[in-house]
Design an enzyme around this catalytic site. Structure first.
Site, PDB file in Angstrom:
ATOM      1  N   CYS A   1      47.598  21.129 -50.219  1.00 41.52           N
ATOM      2  CA  CYS A   1      47.512  20.064 -51.219  1.00 41.52           C
ATOM      3  C   CYS A   1      47.744  18.754 -50.478  1.00 41.52           C
ATOM      4  O   CYS A   1      48.313  18.733 -49.383  1.00 41.52           O
ATOM      5  CB  CYS A   1      48.599  20.331 -52.255  1.00 41.52           C
ATOM      6  SG  CYS A   1      48.978  18.980 -53.347  1.00 41.52           S
ATOM      7  N   HIS A   2      47.333  17.653 -51.083  1.00 37.93           N
ATOM      8  CA  HIS A   2      47.475  16.357 -50.423  1.00 37.93           C
ATOM      9  C   HIS A   2      48.941  16.038 -50.096  1.00 37.93           C
ATOM     10  O   HIS A   2      49.228  15.330 -49.137  1.00 37.93           O
ATOM     11  CB  HIS A   2      46.867  15.255 -51.300  1.00 37.93           C
ATOM     12  CG  HIS A   2      46.448  14.076 -50.512  1.00 37.93           C
ATOM     13  ND1 HIS A   2      45.136  13.728 -50.303  1.00 37.93           N
ATOM     14  CD2 HIS A   2      47.191  13.180 -49.824  1.00 37.93           C
ATOM     15  CE1 HIS A   2      45.082  12.660 -49.535  1.00 37.93           C
ATOM     16  NE2 HIS A   2      46.306  12.304 -49.236  1.00 37.93           N
ATOM     17  N   THR A   3      49.860  16.585 -50.886  1.00 38.05           N
ATOM     18  CA  THR A   3      51.290  16.342 -50.626  1.00 38.05           C
ATOM     19  C   THR A   3      51.715  16.970 -49.289  1.00 38.05           C
ATOM     20  O   THR A   3      52.534  16.403 -48.563  1.00 38.05           O
ATOM     21  CB  THR A   3      52.145  16.915 -51.782  1.00 38.05           C
ATOM     22  OG1 THR A   3      51.606  16.408 -53.001  1.00 38.05           O
ATOM     23  CG2 THR A   3      53.591  16.491 -51.672  1.00 38.05           C
TER      24      THR A   3
ATOM     25  N   HIS B   1      53.059  24.610 -50.390  1.00 36.69           N
ATOM     26  CA  HIS B   1      53.673  24.869 -51.703  1.00 36.69           C
ATOM     27  C   HIS B   1      52.684  25.457 -52.704  1.00 36.69           C
ATOM     28  O   HIS B   1      53.054  25.728 -53.828  1.00 36.69           O
ATOM     29  CB  HIS B   1      54.339  23.599 -52.245  1.00 36.69           C
ATOM     30  CG  HIS B   1      53.377  22.472 -52.490  1.00 36.69           C
ATOM     31  ND1 HIS B   1      52.827  21.741 -51.475  1.00 36.69           N
ATOM     32  CD2 HIS B   1      52.868  21.969 -53.632  1.00 36.69           C
ATOM     33  CE1 HIS B   1      52.012  20.830 -51.978  1.00 36.69           C
ATOM     34  NE2 HIS B   1      52.016  20.949 -53.288  1.00 36.69           N
ATOM     35  N   GLU B   2      51.415  25.652 -52.277  1.00 37.62           N
ATOM     36  CA  GLU B   2      50.439  26.282 -53.168  1.00 37.62           C
ATOM     37  C   GLU B   2      50.149  27.667 -52.617  1.00 37.62           C
ATOM     38  O   GLU B   2      49.619  27.788 -51.502  1.00 37.62           O
ATOM     39  CB  GLU B   2      49.131  25.475 -53.148  1.00 37.62           C
ATOM     40  CG  GLU B   2      48.830  24.806 -54.450  1.00 37.62           C
ATOM     41  CD  GLU B   2      47.464  24.147 -54.483  1.00 37.62           C
ATOM     42  OE1 GLU B   2      47.359  23.138 -55.174  1.00 37.62           O
ATOM     43  OE2 GLU B   2      46.506  24.622 -53.850  1.00 37.62           O
TER      44      GLU B   2
ATOM     45  N   CYS C   1      65.498  26.587 -63.906  1.00 40.45           N
ATOM     46  CA  CYS C   1      66.662  27.485 -63.828  1.00 40.45           C
ATOM     47  C   CYS C   1      66.942  28.096 -65.200  1.00 40.45           C
ATOM     48  O   CYS C   1      67.561  29.145 -65.309  1.00 40.45           O
ATOM     49  CB  CYS C   1      67.886  26.740 -63.294  1.00 40.45           C
ATOM     50  SG  CYS C   1      68.691  25.653 -64.494  1.00 40.45           S
TER      51      CYS C   1
ATOM     52  N   CYS D   1      70.076  24.441 -67.298  1.00 39.52           N
ATOM     53  CA  CYS D   1      70.580  23.059 -67.211  1.00 39.52           C
ATOM     54  C   CYS D   1      70.139  22.251 -68.440  1.00 39.52           C
ATOM     55  O   CYS D   1      69.349  22.710 -69.268  1.00 39.52           O
ATOM     56  CB  CYS D   1      70.110  22.396 -65.923  1.00 39.52           C
ATOM     57  SG  CYS D   1      68.363  21.972 -65.918  1.00 39.52           S
TER      58      CYS D   1
ATOM     59  N   CYS E   1      64.252  20.029 -63.784  1.00 32.94           N
ATOM     60  CA  CYS E   1      65.362  20.967 -63.704  1.00 32.94           C
ATOM     61  C   CYS E   1      66.389  20.317 -62.787  1.00 32.94           C
ATOM     62  O   CYS E   1      66.047  19.778 -61.738  1.00 32.94           O
ATOM     63  CB  CYS E   1      64.884  22.299 -63.134  1.00 32.94           C
ATOM     64  SG  CYS E   1      66.231  23.434 -62.767  1.00 32.94           S
TER      65      CYS E   1
ATOM     66  N   ARG F   1      64.356  20.564 -59.352  1.00 33.25           N
ATOM     67  CA  ARG F   1      63.305  19.571 -59.518  1.00 33.25           C
ATOM     68  C   ARG F   1      62.790  19.174 -58.133  1.00 33.25           C
ATOM     69  O   ARG F   1      63.377  19.527 -57.109  1.00 33.25           O
ATOM     70  CB  ARG F   1      63.836  18.346 -60.257  1.00 33.25           C
ATOM     71  CG  ARG F   1      64.932  17.637 -59.479  1.00 33.25           C
ATOM     72  CD  ARG F   1      65.703  16.690 -60.334  1.00 33.25           C
ATOM     73  NE  ARG F   1      64.953  15.471 -60.587  1.00 33.25           N
ATOM     74  CZ  ARG F   1      65.360  14.511 -61.428  1.00 33.25           C
ATOM     75  NH1 ARG F   1      66.485  14.656 -62.111  1.00 33.25           N
ATOM     76  NH2 ARG F   1      64.656  13.435 -61.601  1.00 33.25           N
TER      77      ARG F   1
ATOM     78  N   ARG G   1      39.891  22.788 -52.345  1.00 35.00           N
ATOM     79  CA  ARG G   1      40.926  23.672 -51.857  1.00 35.00           C
ATOM     80  C   ARG G   1      40.315  24.666 -50.881  1.00 35.00           C
ATOM     81  O   ARG G   1      39.277  25.277 -51.171  1.00 35.00           O
ATOM     82  CB  ARG G   1      41.605  24.424 -53.010  1.00 35.00           C
ATOM     83  CG  ARG G   1      42.584  23.562 -53.791  1.00 35.00           C
ATOM     84  CD  ARG G   1      43.736  23.082 -52.902  1.00 35.00           C
ATOM     85  NE  ARG G   1      44.752  22.350 -53.644  1.00 35.00           N
ATOM     86  CZ  ARG G   1      44.848  21.002 -53.704  1.00 35.00           C
ATOM     87  NH1 ARG G   1      43.970  20.239 -53.075  1.00 35.00           N
ATOM     88  NH2 ARG G   1      45.831  20.445 -54.392  1.00 35.00           N
TER      89      ARG G   1
HETATM   90  N1  APR Z   1      39.644   4.918 -55.148  1.00 38.33           N
HETATM   91  C1  APR Z   1      39.166   6.066 -55.705  1.00 38.33           C
HETATM   92  N2  APR Z   1      39.351   7.282 -55.169  1.00 38.33           N
HETATM   93  C2  APR Z   1      40.048   7.357 -54.020  1.00 38.33           C
HETATM   94  C3  APR Z   1      40.580   6.209 -53.382  1.00 38.33           C
HETATM   95  C4  APR Z   1      40.339   4.941 -53.991  1.00 38.33           C
HETATM   96  N3  APR Z   1      40.798   3.815 -53.462  1.00 38.33           N
HETATM   97  N4  APR Z   1      41.222   6.612 -52.274  1.00 38.33           N
HETATM   98  C5  APR Z   1      41.103   7.950 -52.204  1.00 38.33           C
HETATM   99  N5  APR Z   1      40.379   8.403 -53.255  1.00 38.33           N
HETATM  100  C6  APR Z   1      39.991   9.776 -53.557  1.00 38.33           C
HETATM  101  C7  APR Z   1      39.588  10.590 -52.327  1.00 38.33           C
HETATM  102  O1  APR Z   1      38.264  10.321 -51.917  1.00 38.33           O
HETATM  103  C8  APR Z   1      39.781  12.019 -52.830  1.00 38.33           C
HETATM  104  O2  APR Z   1      38.596  12.537 -53.413  1.00 38.33           O
HETATM  105  O3  APR Z   1      41.106  10.482 -54.089  1.00 38.33           O
HETATM  106  C9  APR Z   1      40.870  11.886 -53.900  1.00 38.33           C
HETATM  107  C10 APR Z   1      42.184  12.546 -53.491  1.00 38.33           C
HETATM  108  O4  APR Z   1      41.952  13.909 -53.425  1.00 38.33           O
HETATM  109  P1  APR Z   1      42.633  14.910 -52.384  1.00 38.33           P
HETATM  110  O5  APR Z   1      42.820  14.248 -51.078  1.00 38.33           O
HETATM  111  O6  APR Z   1      41.862  16.183 -52.440  1.00 38.33           O
HETATM  112  O7  APR Z   1      44.100  15.116 -52.999  1.00 38.33           O
HETATM  113  P2  APR Z   1      44.646  16.074 -54.163  1.00 38.33           P
HETATM  114  O8  APR Z   1      45.193  17.318 -53.556  1.00 38.33           O
HETATM  115  O9  APR Z   1      43.642  16.161 -55.260  1.00 38.33           O
HETATM  116  O10 APR Z   1      45.909  15.217 -54.651  1.00 38.33           O
HETATM  117  C11 APR Z   1      45.717  13.964 -55.267  1.00 38.33           C
HETATM  118  O11 APR Z   1      47.873  13.970 -56.342  1.00 38.33           O
HETATM  119  O12 APR Z   1      49.597  15.496 -56.146  1.00 38.33           O
HETATM  120  C12 APR Z   1      49.109  14.271 -55.721  1.00 38.33           C
HETATM  121  O13 APR Z   1      49.977  14.000 -53.477  1.00 38.33           O
HETATM  122  C13 APR Z   1      48.831  14.256 -54.237  1.00 38.33           C
HETATM  123  O14 APR Z   1      48.519  11.881 -54.137  1.00 38.33           O
HETATM  124  C14 APR Z   1      47.851  13.132 -54.142  1.00 38.33           C
HETATM  125  C15 APR Z   1      47.051  13.250 -55.428  1.00 38.33           C
HETATM  126 ZN    ZN Z   2      50.723  19.901 -54.510  1.00 35.07          ZN
HETATM  127 ZN    ZN Z   3      67.233  23.797 -64.862  1.00 36.38          ZN
END
Ligand code: APR
Ligand code: ZN
Ligand code: ZN
Length: 394
Positions: A62-64, A85-86, A115, A118, A129, A133, A389
């Site tokens: 994931c992006h995180t 985490h996925e 949990c 809480c 949580c 959390r 993904r």
């Molecule tokens: N304007 C529009 N779209 C944008 C911009 C912008 N300025 N900058 C980036 N993007 C788009 C990217 O092109 C991409 O398609 O945002 C999308 C982000 O997608 P992913 O990188 O696949 O991330 P994802 O896993 O979907 O998570 C998105 O949610 O949970 C949070 O941390 C995570 O910040 C992240 C967001």
């Molecule tokens: Zn995530």
């Molecule tokens: Zn809890």
């Protein structure tokens, strides 16, 4: 204590023989910001009180994970560490006191635990949580402040987001593990661990999108497209997709986006365009890019008087909101959504059933599959905007 060697083809039979013993297995270890993850042998401790040891079968990025791996936020730089985490997998053994799971159960880890005890868990209005959390600074187990992973040299390896799934085996607090049906397809259940639940839940639970309403989604990665899927399944009549990557816009159209906007091809601010095509603004806008300028555009794209902006994107280096307080008097609201406002342990099993029955199209989110050993390539695919993904097979 006995230490036994595992390989990736171990089956449920020998899983039970590992209970109560330290397991040696492979994990993708992060040794420093942006350094390629190293697939190496680690040791995984036995689960302690109210903990579960899981054999991970599938994990995705994931992006995180990407932001944490890049070490954008200095405060999060804790190494060596196991990200991820996925995921989905099978319970290998459980610690003392765990009654809702047993060896062999099919499970999905959740980074935002429940949990059940809480003040937040007892409240109907929140999925926070107190103990489990999201805390990006947490890198050890809640029980004893220690890690359950070590290098072969006996150095601790730190945990991430309550889960650490880039490992053949991981130890997780039972509050952060959800049991799903035995016949649920685990590969697609992986998506419920974060991205799809986060986006879809933001549309269903946080915003409560109504039939016939208008929606704008900023950022069409897996999270944004899950919002699109949530809005589509709720009967939104107009779903505007905004992304700077034209491939994502095409994918969005295939998944239910009715209008696409590429800000790079526009000679005016995105909110002006959206207000122009949606009779003054959309009912709901969602920020799924993790960018404060985008958040401001999303906010201004919503309709005065009732527009609601939901923030999902994570900002790696936190700054204050890009809003003048007077702008809130125009009747627009803004709210953050974590894990789609799902209470993980109590609500995810039902959501998983809905997914199995086809309410949500999960397969569209899987664009790539690779062996776990190619995890660095999967990171590259996400960085290059090529994948939604990529499911890694362990
Ligand atoms: N304007 C529009 N779209 C944008 C911009 C912008 N300025 N900058 C980036 N993007 C788009 C990217 O092109 C991409 O398609 O945002 C999308 C982000 O997608 P992913 O990188 O696949 O991330 P994802 O896993 O979907 O998570 C998105 O949610 O949970 C949070 O941390 C995570 O910040 C992240 C967001
Ligand atoms: Zn995530
Ligand atoms: Zn809890």
């Amino acid at each position: 204590m006995a230490i036994i060697q595992m390989n990736t083809t171990s089956n449920s039979k020998n899983m039970t023989t590992t209970a109560g013993k330290v397991i040696t297995c492979k994990a993708a270890v992060a040794w420093g910001p942006g350094q390629p993850l190293a697939i190496e042998e680690i040791q995984v401790d036995i689960p302690q009180k109210m903990e579960v040891r899981i054999k991970i079968l599938f994990t995705s990025i994931c992006h995180t994970d990407l932001g944490a791996w890049q070490g954008k936020n200095e405060a999060q730089r804790v190494y060596p560490r196991i990200f991820g985490h996925e995921a989905s997998g099978v319970v290998e053994s459980v610690g003392e006191g765990v009654e809702d799971m047993k060896a062999g159960d099919h499970v999905v880890p959740i980074f935002n635990g429940e949990c059940g005890d809480c003040v937040f868990c007892k409240s109907k209005t929140s999925n926070l949580c107190k103990k489990f959390r999201v805390d990006p600074f947490k890198s050890v187990m809640a029980n004893d402040g220690r890690t359950r992973f070590w290098t072969k040299q006996g150095e601790p390896i730190y945990h991430f987001l309550n889960t650490s799934t880039f490992s053949e085996y991981t130890v997780i607090d039972s509050a952060c593990v959800v049991k799903v049906d035995h016949d649920a397809p685990l590969k697609t259940m992986t998506l419920l661990s974060c991205g799809v639940s986060t986006g879809l839940g933001a549309a269903w639970n946080t915003a409560d999108v109504q039939p016939g309403s208008s929606v704008a989604v900023f950022g069409l990665g897996a999270v944004g497209l899950a919002v699109v899927e949530g809005a589509r399944s709720r009967g939104a009549s107009r779903i505007i997709g905004v992304d700077i990557n034209s491939e994502k816009l095409s994918r969005g159209e295939a998944m239910g986006v009715t209008d696409v906007i590429n800000p790079l091809e526009l000679n005016k601010p995105v909110h002006e365009e959206i207000r122009g095509i949606s009779e003054g603004g959309v009912d709901f806008s969602f920020e799924c890019a993790g960018n404060l300028d985008v958040l401001r555009e999303a906010f201004l794209s919503s309709h005065e008087g009732w527009g609601l902006t939901v923030l999902l994107g994570i900002h790696q280096t936190p700054k204050t909101l890009p809003l003048h307080p007077m702008e809130l008097f125009d009747g627009r609201r803004i709210i953050g959504s974590v894990f789609g406002d799902f209470k993980g342990k109590s609500q995810l099993p039902e959501f998983a059933k809905q997914c199995m029955h086809g309410t949500v199209k999960l397969n569209d989110f899987i664009t790539h599959e690779l062996p776990f050993s190619e995890i660095n390539q999967a990171f590259q695919l996400l960085m290059d905007g090529k994948s939604l993904r990529c499911i890694l097979h362990l």
